[in-house]
Design a protein around this motif. Structure first.
Motif, PDB file in Angstrom:
ATOM      1  N   PRO A  24       6.903  10.467 -14.946  1.00  0.00           N
ATOM      2  CA  PRO A  24       7.447  11.093 -16.140  1.00  0.00           C
ATOM      3  C   PRO A  24       6.410  11.072 -17.257  1.00  0.00           C
ATOM      4  O   PRO A  24       5.502  10.258 -17.269  1.00  0.00           O
ATOM      5  CB  PRO A  24       8.651  10.217 -16.475  1.00  0.00           C
ATOM      6  CG  PRO A  24       8.393   8.917 -15.818  1.00  0.00           C
ATOM      7  CD  PRO A  24       7.534   9.206 -14.616  1.00  0.00           C
ATOM      8  N   GLY A  77       7.111   0.792 -15.323  1.00  0.00           N
ATOM      9  CA  GLY A  77       7.769   1.986 -15.821  1.00  0.00           C
ATOM     10  C   GLY A  77       8.576   2.681 -14.739  1.00  0.00           C
ATOM     11  O   GLY A  77       8.640   2.252 -13.590  1.00  0.00           O
ATOM     12  N   GLY A  78       9.204   3.756 -15.165  1.00  0.00           N
ATOM     13  CA  GLY A  78      10.019   4.538 -14.258  1.00  0.00           C
ATOM     14  C   GLY A  78       9.221   5.619 -13.567  1.00  0.00           C
ATOM     15  O   GLY A  78       8.019   5.776 -13.789  1.00  0.00           O
ATOM     16  N   SER A  98      23.474  11.287 -10.553  1.00  0.00           N
ATOM     17  CA  SER A  98      22.534  11.319 -11.670  1.00  0.00           C
ATOM     18  C   SER A  98      21.432  12.346 -11.453  1.00  0.00           C
ATOM     19  O   SER A  98      20.491  12.413 -12.234  1.00  0.00           O
ATOM     20  CB  SER A  98      21.912   9.935 -11.872  1.00  0.00           C
ATOM     21  OG  SER A  98      21.081   9.625 -10.761  1.00  0.00           O
ATOM     22  N   ARG A 133      15.634  10.706 -11.621  1.00  0.00           N
ATOM     23  CA  ARG A 133      14.796   9.872 -12.485  1.00  0.00           C
ATOM     24  C   ARG A 133      15.168   8.418 -12.209  1.00  0.00           C
ATOM     25  O   ARG A 133      16.331   8.052 -12.329  1.00  0.00           O
ATOM     26  CB  ARG A 133      15.011  10.204 -13.946  1.00  0.00           C
ATOM     27  CG  ARG A 133      14.544  11.586 -14.307  1.00  0.00           C
ATOM     28  CD  ARG A 133      14.687  11.844 -15.804  1.00  0.00           C
ATOM     29  NE  ARG A 133      14.310  13.201 -16.111  1.00  0.00           N
ATOM     30  CZ  ARG A 133      13.070  13.628 -16.289  1.00  0.00           C
ATOM     31  NH1 ARG A 133      12.072  12.771 -16.189  1.00  0.00           N
ATOM     32  NH2 ARG A 133      12.809  14.889 -16.555  1.00  0.00           N
ATOM     33  N   PRO A 135      14.777   5.022 -13.717  1.00  0.00           N
ATOM     34  CA  PRO A 135      14.344   4.396 -14.972  1.00  0.00           C
ATOM     35  C   PRO A 135      13.629   3.065 -14.725  1.00  0.00           C
ATOM     36  O   PRO A 135      13.818   2.418 -13.688  1.00  0.00           O
ATOM     37  CB  PRO A 135      15.643   4.201 -15.750  1.00  0.00           C
ATOM     38  CG  PRO A 135      16.730   4.269 -14.746  1.00  0.00           C
ATOM     39  CD  PRO A 135      16.216   5.052 -13.568  1.00  0.00           C
ATOM     40  N   ALA A 136      12.840   2.641 -15.705  1.00  0.00           N
ATOM     41  CA  ALA A 136      12.039   1.425 -15.578  1.00  0.00           C
ATOM     42  C   ALA A 136      12.850   0.201 -15.160  1.00  0.00           C
ATOM     43  O   ALA A 136      12.412  -0.539 -14.273  1.00  0.00           O
ATOM     44  CB  ALA A 136      11.275   1.164 -16.881  1.00  0.00           C
TER      45      ALA A 136
END
Length: 153
Positions: A24, A77-78, A98, A133, A135-136
């Motif tokens: 991202p 991180g993601g 999601s 996605r 996420p972290a």
């Protein structure tokens, strides 16, 4: 009705050949992720219960379930897992709800309910790509799975 057959090995090969991991824009550190995929076909009905079997041969109308396992190998991180769908299937749903989908080859993204082709709402048959996605905080766990279903065209 003619039968469409594709071997499960070919389906996995197509899936892995088209699957990509992208960073991202907000990621500050480089993330390294390994992906593995398994393809199952749903068998049975309501009376017997539904079961997943490893997909050996697929026929038109079969409901398939993909399970993508990700393992973060390095970085913080993601990250994003993006999957262009093989033309032999059309998207149905993701297990965690999601996901974002694209109906234009990955140029634009959104929820299926919000996308339009001309004046009509997009349908699952229009989906060309799906992405999630990670996420972290979830990526920090080190590994996870994404499951989604599709129908063989």
């Amino acid at each position: 009705m003619p039968k469409f057959r594709i071997s499960a090995a070919r389906m996995v090969h197509l899936l892995l050949a088209t699957m990509a991991v992208a960073l991202p824009n907000f990621a500050q550190a480089r993330v390294s992720v390994a992906l593995d995929s398994a393809v199952f076909v749903e068998r049975g009905g309501r009376a017997n219960g539904r079961m997943l079997e490893p997909a050996r041969r697929l026929s038109r109308g079969d409901r398939v379930v993909y399970i993508v396992t990700w393992t973060r190998q390095a970085g913080d991180g993601g990250f994003v897992v993006t999957n262009p769908l093989p033309r032999t299937v059309y998207y149905q749903a993701s297990a965690d709800d999601s996901e974002q989908v694209s109906i234009d080859g990955g140029r634009t993204w959104g929820r299926l309910d919000d996308l339009r082709i001309g004046t009509r709402l997009a349908t699952p048959e229009d989906v060309t790509h799906v992405r999630w996605r990670i996420p972290a905080p979830v990526a920090a766990r080190g590994s996870g799975q994404i499951a989604y279903s599709a129908i063989v065209r």
